[in-house]
Scaffold this active site. Structure first.
Site, PDB file in Angstrom:
ATOM      1  N   ASP A  33     -37.457 -13.172  22.537  1.00 16.91           N
ATOM      2  CA  ASP A  33     -38.041 -14.273  23.308  1.00 16.91           C
ATOM      3  C   ASP A  33     -39.028 -15.038  22.409  1.00 16.91           C
ATOM      4  O   ASP A  33     -39.795 -14.448  21.662  1.00 16.91           O
ATOM      5  CB  ASP A  33     -38.756 -13.725  24.547  1.00 16.91           C
ATOM      6  CG  ASP A  33     -39.059 -14.806  25.563  1.00 16.91           C
ATOM      7  OD1 ASP A  33     -38.475 -14.763  26.666  1.00 16.91           O
ATOM      8  OD2 ASP A  33     -39.888 -15.700  25.259  1.00 16.91           O
ATOM      9  N   ILE A  34     -38.996 -16.351  22.498  1.00 14.67           N
ATOM     10  CA  ILE A  34     -39.837 -17.187  21.643  1.00 14.67           C
ATOM     11  C   ILE A  34     -41.325 -17.039  21.993  1.00 14.67           C
ATOM     12  O   ILE A  34     -42.197 -17.296  21.155  1.00 14.67           O
ATOM     13  CB  ILE A  34     -39.390 -18.669  21.751  1.00 14.67           C
ATOM     14  CG1 ILE A  34     -39.810 -19.452  20.518  1.00 14.67           C
ATOM     15  CG2 ILE A  34     -39.899 -19.311  23.023  1.00 14.67           C
ATOM     16  CD1 ILE A  34     -39.162 -20.821  20.416  1.00 14.67           C
ATOM     17  N   ASN A  91     -34.869 -13.415  36.370  1.00 15.19           N
ATOM     18  CA  ASN A  91     -35.333 -14.425  37.312  1.00 15.19           C
ATOM     19  C   ASN A  91     -34.141 -15.218  37.804  1.00 15.19           C
ATOM     20  O   ASN A  91     -33.312 -15.670  37.007  1.00 15.19           O
ATOM     21  CB  ASN A  91     -36.369 -15.326  36.642  1.00 15.19           C
ATOM     22  CG  ASN A  91     -37.621 -14.562  36.271  1.00 15.19           C
ATOM     23  OD1 ASN A  91     -38.108 -13.755  37.052  1.00 15.19           O
ATOM     24  ND2 ASN A  91     -38.127 -14.780  35.070  1.00 15.19           N
ATOM     25  N   VAL A 100     -34.736 -21.232  32.371  1.00 14.64           N
ATOM     26  CA  VAL A 100     -33.512 -21.587  31.637  1.00 14.64           C
ATOM     27  C   VAL A 100     -32.297 -21.224  32.500  1.00 14.64           C
ATOM     28  O   VAL A 100     -32.084 -20.048  32.823  1.00 14.64           O
ATOM     29  CB  VAL A 100     -33.444 -20.843  30.287  1.00 14.64           C
ATOM     30  CG1 VAL A 100     -32.182 -21.251  29.525  1.00 14.64           C
ATOM     31  CG2 VAL A 100     -34.698 -21.113  29.450  1.00 14.64           C
ATOM     32  N   HIS A 104     -29.661 -14.636  32.198  1.00 13.14           N
ATOM     33  CA  HIS A 104     -30.233 -13.775  31.161  1.00 13.14           C
ATOM     34  C   HIS A 104     -31.047 -12.675  31.801  1.00 13.14           C
ATOM     35  O   HIS A 104     -31.572 -12.836  32.907  1.00 13.14           O
ATOM     36  CB  HIS A 104     -31.117 -14.576  30.195  1.00 13.14           C
ATOM     37  CG  HIS A 104     -32.200 -15.368  30.853  1.00 13.14           C
ATOM     38  ND1 HIS A 104     -31.958 -16.574  31.478  1.00 13.14           N
ATOM     39  CD2 HIS A 104     -33.520 -15.134  31.005  1.00 13.14           C
ATOM     40  CE1 HIS A 104     -33.083 -17.050  31.970  1.00 13.14           C
ATOM     41  NE2 HIS A 104     -34.062 -16.187  31.704  1.00 13.14           N
ATOM     42  N   HIS A 106     -34.347 -10.128  30.801  1.00 10.50           N
ATOM     43  CA  HIS A 106     -35.450  -9.849  29.882  1.00 10.50           C
ATOM     44  C   HIS A 106     -35.555  -8.328  29.732  1.00 10.50           C
ATOM     45  O   HIS A 106     -35.654  -7.624  30.741  1.00 10.50           O
ATOM     46  CB  HIS A 106     -36.788 -10.333  30.451  1.00 10.50           C
ATOM     47  CG  HIS A 106     -36.872 -11.792  30.733  1.00 10.50           C
ATOM     48  ND1 HIS A 106     -37.698 -12.647  30.029  1.00 10.50           N
ATOM     49  CD2 HIS A 106     -36.268 -12.571  31.672  1.00 10.50           C
ATOM     50  CE1 HIS A 106     -37.606 -13.868  30.526  1.00 10.50           C
ATOM     51  NE2 HIS A 106     -36.749 -13.853  31.529  1.00 10.50           N
TER      52      HIS A 106
HETATM   53  P1  5GP Z   1     -36.862 -17.444  32.660  1.00 10.02           P
HETATM   54  O1  5GP Z   1     -35.798 -18.493  32.695  1.00 10.02           O
HETATM   55  O2  5GP Z   1     -36.357 -16.083  33.063  1.00 10.02           O
HETATM   56  O3  5GP Z   1     -38.080 -17.823  33.417  1.00 10.02           O
HETATM   57  O4  5GP Z   1     -37.375 -17.278  31.172  1.00 10.02           O
HETATM   58  C1  5GP Z   1     -36.825 -17.959  30.074  1.00 10.02           C
HETATM   59  C2  5GP Z   1     -37.383 -17.346  28.814  1.00 10.02           C
HETATM   60  O5  5GP Z   1     -36.828 -18.027  27.708  1.00 10.02           O
HETATM   61  C3  5GP Z   1     -38.913 -17.449  28.662  1.00 10.02           C
HETATM   62  O6  5GP Z   1     -39.452 -16.137  28.534  1.00 10.02           O
HETATM   63  C4  5GP Z   1     -39.110 -18.279  27.391  1.00 10.02           C
HETATM   64  O7  5GP Z   1     -40.176 -17.847  26.602  1.00 10.02           O
HETATM   65  C5  5GP Z   1     -37.774 -18.123  26.690  1.00 10.02           C
HETATM   66  N1  5GP Z   1     -37.390 -19.270  25.862  1.00 10.02           N
HETATM   67  C6  5GP Z   1     -37.457 -20.584  26.211  1.00 10.02           C
HETATM   68  N2  5GP Z   1     -36.985 -21.354  25.215  1.00 10.02           N
HETATM   69  C7  5GP Z   1     -36.627 -20.512  24.203  1.00 10.02           C
HETATM   70  C8  5GP Z   1     -36.073 -20.727  22.910  1.00 10.02           C
HETATM   71  O8  5GP Z   1     -35.809 -21.852  22.469  1.00 10.02           O
HETATM   72  N3  5GP Z   1     -35.845 -19.622  22.157  1.00 10.02           N
HETATM   73  C9  5GP Z   1     -36.123 -18.351  22.621  1.00 10.02           C
HETATM   74  N4  5GP Z   1     -35.867 -17.336  21.784  1.00 10.02           N
HETATM   75  N5  5GP Z   1     -36.633 -18.119  23.842  1.00 10.02           N
HETATM   76  C10 5GP Z   1     -36.890 -19.193  24.625  1.00 10.02           C
END
Ligand code: 5GP
Length: 124
Positions: A33-34, A91, A100, A104, A106
């Site tokens: 995760d970034i 999520n 996103v 996915h 985590h």
């Molecule tokens: P969610 O959609 O479950 O809320 O979380 C999306 C996750 O994607 C977040 O933890 C965020 O930090 C991660 N994320 C967003 N953009 C990027 C990216 O460009 N690269 C990576 N490696 N992770 C990302």
């Protein structure tokens, strides 16, 4: 909701955006995760286009779903996480704060996560 081909993870899968790959095979990609919330914070995604867990479990085959979660477990084992424990989060949709729209999970570990801290942790 249809699948958005311009979401960040779709761009990662097309190699338009770099990623720090942890594991990859023909069906899944796992990468760091970034913005990690825990010392180990990995995202695991299917390469096929699914919006969220709801879409994945509604449209993917049982074999696809089973293989995905078997690989999630294997990645956690390879990282030595099961001993101390780890958290798996997916999520799903707006109320969960999914950022996103490509399914996915985590994998979060490497530290003790406080009970009830999931919502705070995922909000960053
Ligand atoms: P969610 O959609 O479950 O809320 O979380 C999306 C996750 O994607 C977040 O933890 C965020 O930090 C991660 N994320 C967003 N953009 C990027 C990216 O460009 N690269 C990576 N490696 N992770 C990302």
């Amino acid at each position: 909701m249809g699948y958005d081909n311009d979401n960040i993870f779709a761009k990662i899968l097309r190699h338009e955006i770099p990623n720090d790959t942890v594991f990859e095979d023909e069906t899944i990609l796992a990468f760091n995760d970034i913005a990690p919330k825990t010392p180990v914070h990995i995202l695991v995604i299917p390469k096929a286009a699914y919006v969220d867990l709801e879409d994945f479990t509604a449209r993917a085959t049982a074999l696809e779903i089973g293989s995905f979660f078997a690989r999630v477990g294997q990645i956690a084992r390879d990282l030595g996480l099961p001993g101390d424990g780890y958290r798996l989060v997916s999520n799903n949709g707006e109320n969960a704060g999914q950022l996103v729209p490509h399914f996915h999970v985590h994998i979060m570990g490497g530290q003790k996560i406080q009970k009830g801290s999931m919502a705070r942790g995922m909000q960053g």
